[in-house]
Design a protein around this motif. Structure first.
Motif, PDB file in Angstrom:
ATOM      1  N   ALA A   1       0.268  23.609 -16.671  1.00  0.00           N
ATOM      2  CA  ALA A   1      -0.136  22.210 -16.858  1.00  0.00           C
ATOM      3  C   ALA A   1      -1.053  22.076 -18.062  1.00  0.00           C
ATOM      4  O   ALA A   1      -0.929  21.130 -18.856  1.00  0.00           O
ATOM      5  CB  ALA A   1      -0.828  21.695 -15.589  1.00  0.00           C
ATOM      6  N   ARG A   2      -1.971  23.028 -18.201  1.00  0.00           N
ATOM      7  CA  ARG A   2      -2.877  23.011 -19.346  1.00  0.00           C
ATOM      8  C   ARG A   2      -2.091  23.147 -20.654  1.00  0.00           C
ATOM      9  O   ARG A   2      -2.412  22.513 -21.661  1.00  0.00           O
ATOM     10  CB  ARG A   2      -3.899  24.142 -19.220  1.00  0.00           C
ATOM     11  N   LYS A   3      -1.058  23.973 -20.624  1.00  0.00           N
ATOM     12  CA  LYS A   3      -0.201  24.145 -21.797  1.00  0.00           C
ATOM     13  C   LYS A   3       0.472  22.824 -22.174  1.00  0.00           C
ATOM     14  O   LYS A   3       0.646  22.510 -23.363  1.00  0.00           O
ATOM     15  CB  LYS A   3       0.851  25.211 -21.495  1.00  0.00           C
ATOM     16  N   LEU A   4       0.826  22.051 -21.147  1.00  0.00           N
ATOM     17  CA  LEU A   4       1.470  20.763 -21.378  1.00  0.00           C
ATOM     18  C   LEU A   4       0.462  19.676 -21.742  1.00  0.00           C
ATOM     19  O   LEU A   4       0.850  18.571 -22.138  1.00  0.00           O
ATOM     20  CB  LEU A   4       2.237  20.326 -20.122  1.00  0.00           C
ATOM     21  N   GLY A   5      -0.836  19.972 -21.573  1.00  0.00           N
ATOM     22  CA  GLY A   5      -1.874  18.995 -21.872  1.00  0.00           C
ATOM     23  C   GLY A   5      -2.065  17.973 -20.778  1.00  0.00           C
ATOM     24  O   GLY A   5      -2.487  16.834 -21.033  1.00  0.00           O
ATOM     25  N   ILE A   6      -1.752  18.366 -19.524  1.00  0.00           N
ATOM     26  CA  ILE A   6      -1.903  17.451 -18.396  1.00  0.00           C
ATOM     27  C   ILE A   6      -2.640  18.162 -17.258  1.00  0.00           C
ATOM     28  O   ILE A   6      -2.939  19.351 -17.342  1.00  0.00           O
ATOM     29  CB  ILE A   6      -0.535  16.927 -17.893  1.00  0.00           C
ATOM     30  N   GLU A   7      -2.906  17.431 -16.187  1.00  0.00           N
ATOM     31  CA  GLU A   7      -3.601  17.980 -15.033  1.00  0.00           C
ATOM     32  C   GLU A   7      -2.600  18.460 -13.980  1.00  0.00           C
ATOM     33  O   GLU A   7      -1.490  17.926 -13.872  1.00  0.00           O
ATOM     34  CB  GLU A   7      -4.493  16.911 -14.389  1.00  0.00           C
ATOM     35  N   LEU A   8      -3.005  19.465 -13.210  1.00  0.00           N
ATOM     36  CA  LEU A   8      -2.198  19.914 -12.074  1.00  0.00           C
ATOM     37  C   LEU A   8      -2.702  19.228 -10.819  1.00  0.00           C
ATOM     38  O   LEU A   8      -3.884  19.306 -10.482  1.00  0.00           O
ATOM     39  CB  LEU A   8      -2.277  21.430 -11.899  1.00  0.00           C
ATOM     40  N   GLU A   9      -1.801  18.573 -10.129  1.00  0.00           N
ATOM     41  CA  GLU A   9      -2.117  17.906  -8.863  1.00  0.00           C
ATOM     42  C   GLU A   9      -1.381  18.648  -7.750  1.00  0.00           C
ATOM     43  O   GLU A   9      -0.196  18.958  -7.879  1.00  0.00           O
ATOM     44  CB  GLU A   9      -1.673  16.449  -8.910  1.00  0.00           C
ATOM     45  N   VAL A  10      -2.076  18.939  -6.666  1.00  0.00           N
ATOM     46  CA  VAL A  10      -1.488  19.685  -5.556  1.00  0.00           C
ATOM     47  C   VAL A  10      -1.136  18.751  -4.414  1.00  0.00           C
ATOM     48  O   VAL A  10      -1.957  17.930  -3.997  1.00  0.00           O
ATOM     49  CB  VAL A  10      -2.454  20.773  -5.039  1.00  0.00           C
ATOM     50  N   LYS A  11       0.078  18.889  -3.923  1.00  0.00           N
ATOM     51  CA  LYS A  11       0.497  18.141  -2.744  1.00  0.00           C
ATOM     52  C   LYS A  11       1.032  19.129  -1.723  1.00  0.00           C
ATOM     53  O   LYS A  11       2.051  19.781  -1.945  1.00  0.00           O
ATOM     54  CB  LYS A  11       1.568  17.107  -3.095  1.00  0.00           C
ATOM     55  N   GLN A  12       0.345  19.253  -0.597  1.00  0.00           N
ATOM     56  CA  GLN A  12       0.766  20.175   0.447  1.00  0.00           C
ATOM     57  C   GLN A  12       1.728  19.490   1.412  1.00  0.00           C
ATOM     58  O   GLN A  12       1.558  18.317   1.731  1.00  0.00           O
ATOM     59  CB  GLN A  12      -0.446  20.665   1.239  1.00  0.00           C
ATOM     60  N   VAL A  13       2.713  20.228   1.861  1.00  0.00           N
ATOM     61  CA  VAL A  13       3.574  19.751   2.937  1.00  0.00           C
ATOM     62  C   VAL A  13       3.207  20.516   4.202  1.00  0.00           C
ATOM     63  O   VAL A  13       2.755  21.656   4.139  1.00  0.00           O
ATOM     64  CB  VAL A  13       5.072  19.950   2.614  1.00  0.00           C
ATOM     65  N   GLN A  14       3.365  19.894   5.328  1.00  0.00           N
ATOM     66  CA  GLN A  14       3.008  20.528   6.594  1.00  0.00           C
ATOM     67  C   GLN A  14       4.180  21.259   7.235  1.00  0.00           C
ATOM     68  O   GLN A  14       4.011  21.987   8.207  1.00  0.00           O
ATOM     69  CB  GLN A  14       2.458  19.470   7.563  1.00  0.00           C
ATOM     70  N   ASP A  15       5.355  21.053   6.668  1.00  0.00           N
ATOM     71  CA  ASP A  15       6.569  21.669   7.200  1.00  0.00           C
ATOM     72  C   ASP A  15       7.319  22.322   6.038  1.00  0.00           C
ATOM     73  O   ASP A  15       7.676  21.656   5.068  1.00  0.00           O
ATOM     74  CB  ASP A  15       7.440  20.607   7.868  1.00  0.00           C
ATOM     75  N   TRP A  16       7.543  23.648   6.119  1.00  0.00           N
ATOM     76  CA  TRP A  16       8.215  24.385   5.049  1.00  0.00           C
ATOM     77  C   TRP A  16       9.535  23.731   4.655  1.00  0.00           C
ATOM     78  O   TRP A  16       9.890  23.672   3.469  1.00  0.00           O
ATOM     79  CB  TRP A  16       8.440  25.824   5.514  1.00  0.00           C
ATOM     80  N   GLN A  17      10.269  23.223   5.641  1.00  0.00           N
ATOM     81  CA  GLN A  17      11.582  22.636   5.377  1.00  0.00           C
ATOM     82  C   GLN A  17      11.521  21.378   4.526  1.00  0.00           C
ATOM     83  O   GLN A  17      12.544  20.914   4.022  1.00  0.00           O
ATOM     84  CB  GLN A  17      12.282  22.308   6.708  1.00  0.00           C
ATOM     85  N   GLU A  18      10.320  20.810   4.341  1.00  0.00           N
ATOM     86  CA  GLU A  18      10.187  19.569   3.580  1.00  0.00           C
ATOM     87  C   GLU A  18      10.013  19.789   2.076  1.00  0.00           C
ATOM     88  O   GLU A  18      10.049  18.830   1.299  1.00  0.00           O
ATOM     89  CB  GLU A  18       8.999  18.761   4.112  1.00  0.00           C
ATOM     90  N   LEU A  19       9.817  21.030   1.651  1.00  0.00           N
ATOM     91  CA  LEU A  19       9.547  21.288   0.237  1.00  0.00           C
ATOM     92  C   LEU A  19      10.676  20.804  -0.671  1.00  0.00           C
ATOM     93  O   LEU A  19      10.446  20.042  -1.618  1.00  0.00           O
ATOM     94  CB  LEU A  19       9.292  22.782   0.021  1.00  0.00           C
ATOM     95  N   ILE A  20      11.886  21.259  -0.405  1.00  0.00           N
ATOM     96  CA  ILE A  20      13.012  20.874  -1.271  1.00  0.00           C
ATOM     97  C   ILE A  20      13.352  19.399  -1.152  1.00  0.00           C
ATOM     98  O   ILE A  20      13.545  18.722  -2.177  1.00  0.00           O
ATOM     99  CB  ILE A  20      14.233  21.776  -0.989  1.00  0.00           C
ATOM    100  N   PRO A  21      13.431  18.812   0.065  1.00  0.00           N
ATOM    101  CA  PRO A  21      13.698  17.370   0.150  1.00  0.00           C
ATOM    102  C   PRO A  21      12.668  16.518  -0.588  1.00  0.00           C
ATOM    103  O   PRO A  21      13.027  15.523  -1.220  1.00  0.00           O
ATOM    104  CB  PRO A  21      13.655  17.101   1.668  1.00  0.00           C
ATOM    105  N   GLN A  22      11.396  16.896  -0.523  1.00  0.00           N
ATOM    106  CA  GLN A  22      10.376  16.104  -1.218  1.00  0.00           C
ATOM    107  C   GLN A  22      10.496  16.246  -2.729  1.00  0.00           C
ATOM    108  O   GLN A  22      10.231  15.306  -3.472  1.00  0.00           O
ATOM    109  CB  GLN A  22       8.973  16.503  -0.745  1.00  0.00           C
TER     110      GLN A  22
END
Length: 290
Positions: A105-126
């Motif tokens: 993100a720093r290389k791109l000149g932007i900030e990294l924002e973290v979004k956690q999912v509570q269910d592993w199966q939701e990672l790809i759909p989200q």
């Protein structure tokens, strides 16, 4: 009171330097400026105090916030509580994937924002639905997953290994698994590997891949399949575990990227190649995997 304010200045300055999130750092610097204006006031310089409060705490902060908003963010979708992402004892985000994607993100000149999912199966759909830009969760590059999303070049080698409790004296070789129950989690590389073994029964009622080893250690389940790095780390926390054997060839973790963001994928692959060549990757690796 003046002494208190004078002590607060270096404390706030150090906090601002330590904070990785740019937005939070700006807020702390705004507080720094406010304290500084109070110091000027106590030193009988009200005109300087007003100027510092107006420019430092007010105008400059607004400019910084506008600049951050214009720079944009890279949203990392992740599943918590592993060496690849977690919150440390100071409540700050950390982990192998977090550090690598923060540098990206720093290389791109932007900030990294973290979004956690509570269910592993939701990672790809989200990711597909646009709720994130990249999956950073120690996710294996599997052909089935690549039908739905793209993956970066591999950045971390792994294999799937069978793990059980040392008290389970009847399971010492892969052949001993025949006719027995092995626990897994849906939509994981563990399950894909187990499905290639004949003669075993697979229980997929377990929902949290991060607690599989704990459940084996406590005797709540008998045998599981997990990534080898996870198993090796698990032995530190649960000494009563034992590895049976690996059941896959070498695999690779990759960062998931939506199929409609090919430019982001190209930049990420170029970045991964760059940090491998300049030694940055090795430094991050040694931080988490000694």
């Amino acid at each position: 009171m003046l002494i208190v304010f004078l002590i607060m200045l270096p404390v706030l300055a150090l906090i601002a330097l330590e904070i990785k999130n740019l937005l939070n750092a700006v807020i702390v610097l705004s507080a720094f400026s406010l304290v500084l204006s109070l110091i000027f006031y106590y030193l009988h310089a009200p005109d300087v105090a007003i100027a510092e409060a107006a420019i430092g705490s007010g105008f400059a902060t607004v400019i910084f916030l506008i600049a951050i908003k214009k720079r944009g963010v890279l949203t990392m979708l992740t599943y918590p509580h592993s060496r690849f992402f977690y919150y440390n004892d100071k409540g700050r985000p950390a982990g192998f994937d977090y550090d690598i994607l923060s540098l990206f993100a720093r290389k791109l000149g932007i900030e990294l924002e973290v979004k956690q999912v509570q269910d592993w199966q939701e990672l790809i759909p989200q990711l597909i639905s646009g709720k994130g830009d990249v999956i950073g969760a120690g996710m294996t590059r599997l052909n089935e997953r690549m039908k739905h999303v793209c993956f970066s070049d591999g950045y971390f080698p792994t294999k799937i290994v069978i793990v059980t409790n040392r008290e389970n004296t009847t399971t010492n070789f892969l052949s001993d698994l025949k006719g027995k129950i092995v626990t897994s989690v849906k939509n994981t590389s563990y399950l894909s590997a187990l499905q290639s073994i004949e003669g075993i029964e697979i229980d997929t009622n377990f929902s949290d891949p991060n607690t599989l080893l704990q459940a084996v250690s406590e005797g709540r389940i008998n045998t599981v399949a997990v990534d080898l790095p996870e198993a090796l780390a698990g032995h530190i926390f649960y000494p009563n575990l034992k590895n049976i054997n690996t059941i896959t060839d070498l695999q690779q973790y990759g960062y998931g990227v939506s199929k409609d963001k090919p430019e982001l994928l190209d930049k990420l692959n170029s970045f991964l190649k760059e940090i491998n060549q300049d030694g940055t990757y090795q430094k991050v690796y040694k931080k988490y995997f000694h």
